[in-house]
Design a protein around this motif. Sequence first.
Motif, PDB file in Angstrom:
ATOM      1  N   GLN A  33       0.989  -0.809  -0.477  1.00  0.00           N
ATOM      2  CA  GLN A  33      -0.362  -0.326  -0.199  1.00  0.00           C
ATOM      3  C   GLN A  33       0.540   1.507  -0.095  1.00  0.00           C
ATOM      4  O   GLN A  33       1.773   1.346   0.669  1.00  0.00           O
ATOM      5  CB  GLN A  33      -0.493  -0.123   1.183  1.00  0.00           C
ATOM      6  CG  GLN A  33      -1.697   1.560   1.340  1.00  0.00           C
ATOM      7  CD  GLN A  33      -2.930   1.107   0.735  1.00  0.00           C
ATOM      8  OE1 GLN A  33      -3.174   0.517   0.018  1.00  0.00           O
ATOM      9  NE2 GLN A  33      -3.125   2.638  -0.335  1.00  0.00           N
ATOM     10  N   VAL A  34       0.875   2.346  -1.187  1.00  0.00           N
ATOM     11  CA  VAL A  34       1.455   3.535  -1.141  1.00  0.00           C
ATOM     12  C   VAL A  34       0.485   4.337  -0.305  1.00  0.00           C
ATOM     13  O   VAL A  34      -0.437   4.410  -0.161  1.00  0.00           O
ATOM     14  CB  VAL A  34       1.682   3.427  -2.743  1.00  0.00           C
ATOM     15  CG1 VAL A  34       1.940   4.797  -2.601  1.00  0.00           C
ATOM     16  CG2 VAL A  34       2.297   3.037  -3.423  1.00  0.00           C
ATOM     17  N   LEU A  78      -4.840  13.321  -5.411  1.00  0.00           N
ATOM     18  CA  LEU A  78      -4.466  11.970  -4.662  1.00  0.00           C
ATOM     19  C   LEU A  78      -4.858  11.463  -3.314  1.00  0.00           C
ATOM     20  O   LEU A  78      -4.563  10.324  -2.542  1.00  0.00           O
ATOM     21  CB  LEU A  78      -2.740  12.582  -4.471  1.00  0.00           C
ATOM     22  CG  LEU A  78      -1.776  12.480  -5.409  1.00  0.00           C
ATOM     23  CD1 LEU A  78      -0.478  12.831  -4.796  1.00  0.00           C
ATOM     24  CD2 LEU A  78      -2.254  11.319  -6.163  1.00  0.00           C
ATOM     25  N   LEU A  81      -7.344   7.659  -2.908  1.00  0.00           N
ATOM     26  CA  LEU A  81      -6.137   7.384  -3.771  1.00  0.00           C
ATOM     27  C   LEU A  81      -5.650   5.765  -3.666  1.00  0.00           C
ATOM     28  O   LEU A  81      -4.590   6.299  -2.545  1.00  0.00           O
ATOM     29  CB  LEU A  81      -5.049   7.904  -4.623  1.00  0.00           C
ATOM     30  CG  LEU A  81      -4.133   6.980  -5.741  1.00  0.00           C
ATOM     31  CD1 LEU A  81      -5.702   7.373  -6.976  1.00  0.00           C
ATOM     32  CD2 LEU A  81      -3.473   8.081  -6.267  1.00  0.00           C
ATOM     33  N   HIS A  82      -6.080   4.335  -3.606  1.00  0.00           N
ATOM     34  CA  HIS A  82      -5.999   3.524  -3.253  1.00  0.00           C
ATOM     35  C   HIS A  82      -4.389   2.854  -4.748  1.00  0.00           C
ATOM     36  O   HIS A  82      -5.238   2.981  -5.303  1.00  0.00           O
ATOM     37  CB  HIS A  82      -6.768   2.682  -3.491  1.00  0.00           C
ATOM     38  CG  HIS A  82      -6.130   1.511  -2.608  1.00  0.00           C
ATOM     39  ND1 HIS A  82      -5.531   0.948  -1.722  1.00  0.00           N
ATOM     40  CD2 HIS A  82      -6.849  -0.641  -3.653  1.00  0.00           C
ATOM     41  CE1 HIS A  82      -5.431  -1.003  -2.028  1.00  0.00           C
ATOM     42  NE2 HIS A  82      -6.114  -1.456  -2.489  1.00  0.00           N
ATOM     43  N   VAL A  83      -3.488   3.413  -3.943  1.00  0.00           N
ATOM     44  CA  VAL A  83      -1.827   2.298  -5.092  1.00  0.00           C
ATOM     45  C   VAL A  83      -1.215   1.575  -3.903  1.00  0.00           C
ATOM     46  O   VAL A  83      -0.925   1.564  -3.680  1.00  0.00           O
ATOM     47  CB  VAL A  83      -1.403   3.426  -5.465  1.00  0.00           C
ATOM     48  CG1 VAL A  83      -0.378   3.149  -6.478  1.00  0.00           C
ATOM     49  CG2 VAL A  83      -2.254   5.240  -5.924  1.00  0.00           C
ATOM     50  N   LYS A  85       2.128  -0.502  -4.922  1.00  0.00           N
ATOM     51  CA  LYS A  85       3.272  -0.706  -5.764  1.00  0.00           C
ATOM     52  C   LYS A  85       3.714  -1.341  -5.089  1.00  0.00           C
ATOM     53  O   LYS A  85       4.177  -2.683  -4.573  1.00  0.00           O
ATOM     54  CB  LYS A  85       4.597   0.423  -4.668  1.00  0.00           C
ATOM     55  CG  LYS A  85       5.759   0.189  -5.638  1.00  0.00           C
ATOM     56  CD  LYS A  85       7.089   0.801  -4.347  1.00  0.00           C
ATOM     57  CE  LYS A  85       8.495   0.989  -4.733  1.00  0.00           C
ATOM     58  NZ  LYS A  85       9.469   0.971  -4.338  1.00  0.00           N
TER      59      LYS A  85
END
Length: 87
Positions: A33-34, A78, A81-83, A85
């Motif tokens: 999770q970022v 942002l 925002l679910h990003v 890596k």
Amino acid sequence: MSSLLPGARVVKAFNSLHAQFIAPDPCHEAGRQVLFLAGDDADAKNTVRDLTSEFGFAPVDLGTLREGGRLIQLGGPLSALHVLKQD
């Protein structure tokens, strides 16, 4: 905000994620999770970066509170925002 707490080292983090992405393990099959962070004190940001990385997050430094903080404030590009890596 940091002007209200003279001498404080403020780092903005976690506020851009929904609780459902903070509570569970930040490591997923697809990646980590970022976690976006921003602050004016490099040492404080390094401490938060290292600590959250140990928790399993993938911290991304967005710069100062003024510039990076705007990106992750409510309604910012942002925010929420679910990003993940991929490592």
